[in-house]
Design an enzyme around this catalytic site. Structure first.
Site, PDB file in Angstrom:
ATOM      1  N   CYS A   1     -10.598  27.091 -24.549  1.00  0.00           N
ATOM      2  CA  CYS A   1      -9.713  28.244 -24.756  1.00  0.00           C
ATOM      3  C   CYS A   1     -10.267  29.578 -24.284  1.00  0.00           C
ATOM      4  CB  CYS A   1      -9.349  28.352 -26.237  1.00  0.00           C
ATOM      5  SG  CYS A   1      -8.341  26.961 -26.774  1.00  0.00           S
TER       6      CYS A   1
ATOM      7  N   ARG B   1     -14.869  20.346 -21.878  1.00  0.00           N
ATOM      8  CA  ARG B   1     -14.253  21.347 -21.000  1.00  0.00           C
ATOM      9  C   ARG B   1     -15.010  22.674 -21.076  1.00  0.00           C
ATOM     10  NH1 ARG B   1      -8.164  21.058 -22.883  1.00  0.00           N
ATOM     11  NH2 ARG B   1      -9.219  20.426 -24.793  1.00  0.00           N
TER      12      ARG B   1
ATOM     13  N   LYS C   1     -10.473  30.093 -20.461  1.00  0.00           N
ATOM     14  CA  LYS C   1      -9.121  29.967 -19.884  1.00  0.00           C
ATOM     15  C   LYS C   1      -8.275  31.193 -20.219  1.00  0.00           C
ATOM     16  CE  LYS C   1      -6.191  27.149 -22.082  1.00  0.00           C
ATOM     17  NZ  LYS C   1      -5.019  27.907 -22.501  1.00  0.00           N
TER      18      LYS C   1
ATOM     19  N   ASN D   1     -24.492  52.044 -31.697  1.00  0.00           N
ATOM     20  CA  ASN D   1     -23.665  52.970 -30.928  1.00  0.00           C
ATOM     21  C   ASN D   1     -23.097  52.319 -29.671  1.00  0.00           C
ATOM     22  OD1 ASN D   1     -23.635  55.048 -32.697  1.00  0.00           O
ATOM     23  ND2 ASN D   1     -25.294  56.201 -31.757  1.00  0.00           N
TER      24      ASN D   1
END
Ligand SMILES: NC(=O)c1ccc[n+]([C@@H]2O[C@H](COP(=O)([O-])OP(=O)(O)OC[C@H]3O[C@@H](n4cnc5c(N)ncnc54)[C@H](O)[C@@H]3O)[C@@H](O)[C@H]2O)c1
Length: 428
Positions: free
Chosen positions: A270, A335, A273, A216
């Site tokens: 990704c 990164r 960012k 839930n």
């Protein structure tokens, strides 16, 4: 079978109706006399498609009775389903007063049962993880004067039906979850779900209790997420349903099991960012997006929790072996790598740290990763090793940061491990 249902609300009434349809004898019990009368007359006390017709048919077949106590039918019962309400309290916790009361009553009534077979008590009301062990079982034991097994058995069987489609959901549940004292204790709830096509999970009480909360919470999270995207799209003059159509068409990465297992924090080039850019967009157009904002915060909390868990397991200076540094397996991308952050946190805390990463060759790094390697010189130059056997032989703790199954055999079995991708070893 002869089945008593305690609590004739949405769940109890629907369950009664479906059990009647399946040919069982049903005894509906409630403290609310209006509901008892309605059920006794084959009428539904709640509005729910299909329920009343099933109750009426069950009554006509002579298999439906109702009352304010199960005492008159005690000896003939095979199973009792407890479906009393557990509404929210002011502090957000669930109100357990009805559940406690009904459990005490049941315990006292069990003394009067003359039948030798144990009565199966199936708790269906939603409850917080730990409630069966800490509240229900002790209450029953105190009231009956004996542990489960002989006169009674206990199971927790969360209900996943939704109002308005409850009968359909009963016959096509997403899953059947049975929490029990030990495997097989509930005897698969005496076969009441045998005809249903759904995966069955027989687990401990706490896992079954937690699943209901998790489901839930996730449904609520999905609604809130979808609405944040909708508000953002509208603010940018974009059709929210077209965006939703495309988003939902992706059943590989979006509407799928991807990214839904507990493990390490998200990282890489990704996700952080683009989430950051989405938050910037929301600020720019003045749209509040607490779920998206909270996602970044939640990730930071998780990273800090992992670092604390490592430190709690072995005090500085360790030594510790960290398996993995790049942000995921089979890439040398550093990164926004949570493992690089973890390595820095451990060095800051004064650990003697060794790092092994088969995907990483510092001499091959280029561009941003070359710069990152320069920025994190101590980790990349002093800690990173290619000699796994020697590094592993001298450490007091191994932290598996990303999956690398082919290297696990080289690790000494005696050294304790924390497995981040599996979140294993973190308990206690
Ligand atoms: N409504 C849903 O869609 C749904 C779905 C799944 C799970 N659940 C859970 O199932 C449980 C029941 O939900 P509901 O919506 O049917 O609740 P509800 O409030 O509609 O009904 C609960 C019933 O229990 C009765 N009751 C209270 N104390 C009693 C006692 N001592 N003896 C007999 N009856 C007693 C009440 O009078 C009431 O009729 C809750 O824990 C809920 O969270 C609800």
């Amino acid at each position: 079978m002869h089945i008593a249902i305690l609590g004739l609300g949405y769940v109890g009434t629907t369950t009664a109706a479906c059990l009647l349809k399946d040919g069982h004898h049903v005894y509906g019990i409630d403290i609310n006399s209006a509901k008892v009368q309605a059920i006794g007359a084959g009428r539904s006390p709640v509005v729910e498609p299909g329920v009343e017709a099933l109750l009426t048919a069950g009554l006509a077949a002579g298999r439906l009775s109702s009352g304010s106590s199960l005492a008159p039918w005690l000896d003939s019962l095979d199973l009792v389903m407890i479906c009393v309400g557990t509404p929210s309290r002011a502090d957000g916790k669930l109100e357990m007063v009805h559940l406690l009361e009904v459990t005490r009553q049941l315990g006292r009534q069990l003394e009067d049962r003359r039948t030798a077979t144990p009565l199966l008590l199936v708790f269906r009301s939603t409850m917080a993880p730990g409630t069966m062990e800490r509240l229900v079982l002790p209450t029953l034991e105190a009231a009956t004067g004996e542990a489960p097994g002989q006169r009674y058995e206990v199971a927790f069987n969360p209900e996943f039906l939704r109002e308005s489609t409850a009968v359909k959901d009963y016959y096509a549940p997403p899953k059947i979850v049975i929490g029990e004292r030990h495997p097989g204790a509930s005897r698969r709830l005496l076969g009441i779900y045998d005809g249903l096509d759904a995966p069955v999970f027989e687990v401990g009480f706490a896992e079954a209790e937690m699943v209901k909360f998790v489901d839930n919470s996730f449904h609520a999270l999905k609604v809130a997420f979808a609405n944040e995207i909708g508000r953002l799209a509208i603010a940018k003059g974009i059709d929210p349903q077209t965006v939703a159509d495309i988003f939902l068409a992706d059943t590989k990465l979006n509407v799928s099991a991807a990214y839904l297992r507990p493990g390490g924090p998200f990282g890489g080039s990704c996700l952080p960012k683009d989430l950051g850019a989405m938050l910037a967009l929301a600020r720019e157009v003045g749209v509040q997006v607490p779920v998206l904002g909270g996602t970044r915060e939640s990730n930071a909390v998780h990273a800090a929790w992992l670092a604390q868990a490592v430190q709690a397991r072995l005090a500085p200076p360790g030594p510790i072996l960290l398996m993995g540094l790049s942000f995921k397996a089979e890439t040398d991308d550093l990164r926004n790598s949570p493992l690089l952050e973890l390595a820095e946190a451990l060095l800051d805390a004064g650990y003697d740290l060794r790092v092994f990463d088969p995907d990483l060759d510092p001499s091959q790094l280029v561009g941003v990763n070359f710069a990152l390697a320069a920025e994190h010189q101590e980790v990349l130059r002093s800690c990173l090793t290619r000699d796994l056997a020697t590094a592993a032989a001298h450490v007091g703790l191994i932290v598996l940061g990303k999956p690398m199954p082919e290297h696990l055999a080289a690790l000494p079995a005696a050294v304790p491990r924390l497995d981040i991708p599996q979140l294993r070893g973190f308990d206690g």
